[in-house]
Every structure is written in C-alpha cells, then in structure tokens.
Design a protein around this motif. Structure first.
Motif, mmCIF file in Angstrom:
data_model
loop_
_atom_site.group_PDB
_atom_site.id
_atom_site.type_symbol
_atom_site.label_atom_id
_atom_site.label_comp_id
_atom_site.label_asym_id
_atom_site.label_seq_id
_atom_site.Cartn_x
_atom_site.Cartn_y
_atom_site.Cartn_z
ATOM 1 N N PHE A 8 0.866 -1.385 -0.017
ATOM 2 C CA PHE A 8 -0.273 0.066 0.065
ATOM 3 C C PHE A 8 0.911 1.116 0.219
ATOM 4 C CE2 PHE A 8 -2.254 -3.378 2.207
ATOM 5 C CZ PHE A 8 -3.635 -3.318 1.381
ATOM 6 N N THR A 9 0.547 2.304 -0.796
ATOM 7 C CA THR A 9 1.157 3.634 -0.343
ATOM 8 C C THR A 9 0.098 4.525 0.083
ATOM 9 O OG1 THR A 9 0.159 4.101 -2.760
ATOM 10 C CG2 THR A 9 2.365 3.048 -2.734
ATOM 11 N N GLY A 10 0.757 5.887 0.105
ATOM 12 C CA GLY A 10 0.116 6.816 0.877
ATOM 13 C C GLY A 10 -0.354 6.635 2.252
ATOM 14 N N ILE A 11 0.400 5.802 2.896
ATOM 15 C CA ILE A 11 0.046 5.469 4.326
ATOM 16 C C ILE A 11 0.553 6.470 5.409
ATOM 17 C CG2 ILE A 11 0.211 3.829 6.008
ATOM 18 C CD1 ILE A 11 -1.373 3.040 3.746
ATOM 19 N N THR A 12 -0.032 7.547 5.257
ATOM 20 C CA THR A 12 0.694 8.902 6.269
ATOM 21 C C THR A 12 0.350 8.243 7.824
ATOM 22 O OG1 THR A 12 -1.735 9.689 6.590
ATOM 23 C CG2 THR A 12 -0.217 10.835 4.767
ATOM 24 N N PRO A 13 0.837 8.914 8.850
ATOM 25 C CA PRO A 13 0.613 8.407 10.294
ATOM 26 C C PRO A 13 -0.929 8.467 10.469
ATOM 27 C CG PRO A 13 2.456 9.725 10.121
ATOM 28 C CD PRO A 13 1.862 10.024 8.710
ATOM 29 N N THR A 14 -1.488 9.385 9.975
ATOM 30 C CA THR A 14 -3.017 9.346 10.123
ATOM 31 C C THR A 14 -3.896 8.178 9.624
ATOM 32 O OG1 THR A 14 -3.227 11.761 10.169
ATOM 33 C CG2 THR A 14 -5.269 10.602 9.762
ATOM 34 N N VAL A 15 -3.331 7.925 8.403
ATOM 35 C CA VAL A 15 -4.026 6.598 7.585
ATOM 36 C C VAL A 15 -3.692 5.125 8.490
ATOM 37 C CG1 VAL A 15 -3.963 5.040 5.513
ATOM 38 C CG2 VAL A 15 -4.051 7.535 5.367
ATOM 39 N N SER A 54 8.806 7.193 6.556
ATOM 40 C CA SER A 54 9.543 7.943 5.413
ATOM 41 C C SER A 54 8.825 7.939 3.912
ATOM 42 C CB SER A 54 10.787 8.077 5.546
ATOM 43 O OG SER A 54 11.228 6.790 5.153
ATOM 44 N N ALA A 55 8.652 6.904 3.441
ATOM 45 C CA ALA A 55 8.301 6.518 2.164
ATOM 46 C C ALA A 55 6.475 6.320 2.073
ATOM 47 C CB ALA A 55 8.804 5.210 1.546
ATOM 48 N N GLN A 56 5.942 6.457 3.378
ATOM 49 C CA GLN A 56 4.434 6.166 3.341
ATOM 50 C C GLN A 56 3.964 4.999 2.474
ATOM 51 O OE1 GLN A 56 2.919 10.041 2.386
ATOM 52 N NE2 GLN A 56 3.325 11.040 4.458
ATOM 53 N N THR A 57 4.710 3.896 3.092
ATOM 54 C CA THR A 57 4.356 2.782 2.340
ATOM 55 C C THR A 57 4.175 1.452 3.537
ATOM 56 O OG1 THR A 57 6.545 2.097 2.055
ATOM 57 C CG2 THR A 57 5.450 3.035 0.096
ATOM 58 N N ALA A 58 3.028 0.475 3.246
ATOM 59 C CA ALA A 58 3.082 -0.592 4.184
ATOM 60 C C ALA A 58 3.029 -1.639 3.161
ATOM 61 C CB ALA A 58 1.781 -0.336 4.879
ATOM 62 N N THR A 59 3.491 -2.903 4.123
ATOM 63 C CA THR A 59 3.050 -4.199 3.399
ATOM 64 C C THR A 59 2.285 -5.019 4.594
ATOM 65 O OG1 THR A 59 5.059 -4.170 1.916
ATOM 66 C CG2 THR A 59 4.128 -6.210 2.344
#
Length: 90
Positions: A8-15, A54-59
């Motif tokens: 996933f992308t766009g994973i800000t701390p809020t997300v 920093s990359a705002q990504t998650a797996t």
C-alpha cells in the motif's frame, strides 16, 4: 497457509492510525503508533506488517489462517480497510 502480501502507498501516520483502530476493533492488540514491523494474531488469523513512515508505504500479509477461509476474501477485506482509511492499494 500464507496469503500473498499486499503493498500500500499513501500510508501517512493518520492513515496508519485509522488502520490500527480498525484492526484493534476486530480483536487485535496493536499499539498506536505501531512499530515499523510486527505481527498480530486475532483468533486463528496471524498478520504481519512492515511500515515505512518516510516512504509512506506498508506491506501487510496474512501468514496463517484456517484452510477454509480464502485468501481472496482476506485480502479484499484488507484492501477495503486500508483504502477506506485513505491509503492506496498497489
């Protein structure tokens, strides 16, 4: 039986906080903010994650589940949760 990992992308701390709240409402016990990588077990399901702030990504990956629950169903629910919180699959 492990399912395919989802990115996933766009994973800000809020997300990410929204996703953690959603997981915890289903019985997980994940701290908010979560560590960069970890594992959570809910019933017969085990999930792992890797989060790069920093990359705002998650797996996220379901690494263990009952044989009768299809990975397609689990991954669809994961995608729905993350995109519902503002992240993007891909």
């Amino acid at each position: 039986m492990a399912c395919t990992a989802l990115s996933f992308t766009g994973i800000t701390p809020t997300v990410m906080s929204c996703c953690v709240k959603a997981a915890n409402s289903r019985g997980a016990s994940i701290p908010d903010p979560p560590p960069p990588s970890g594992q959570a077990t809910v019933g017969s399901f085990t999930f792992t994650w890797k989060y790069d702030t920093s990359a705002q990504t998650a797996t996220v990956q379901c690494t263990d589940k009952p044989f009768y629950v299809p990975c397609a169903l689990l991954n669809s629910a994961l995608k729905s949760t993350v995109t519902g919180c503002g992240g993007k699959a891909g």
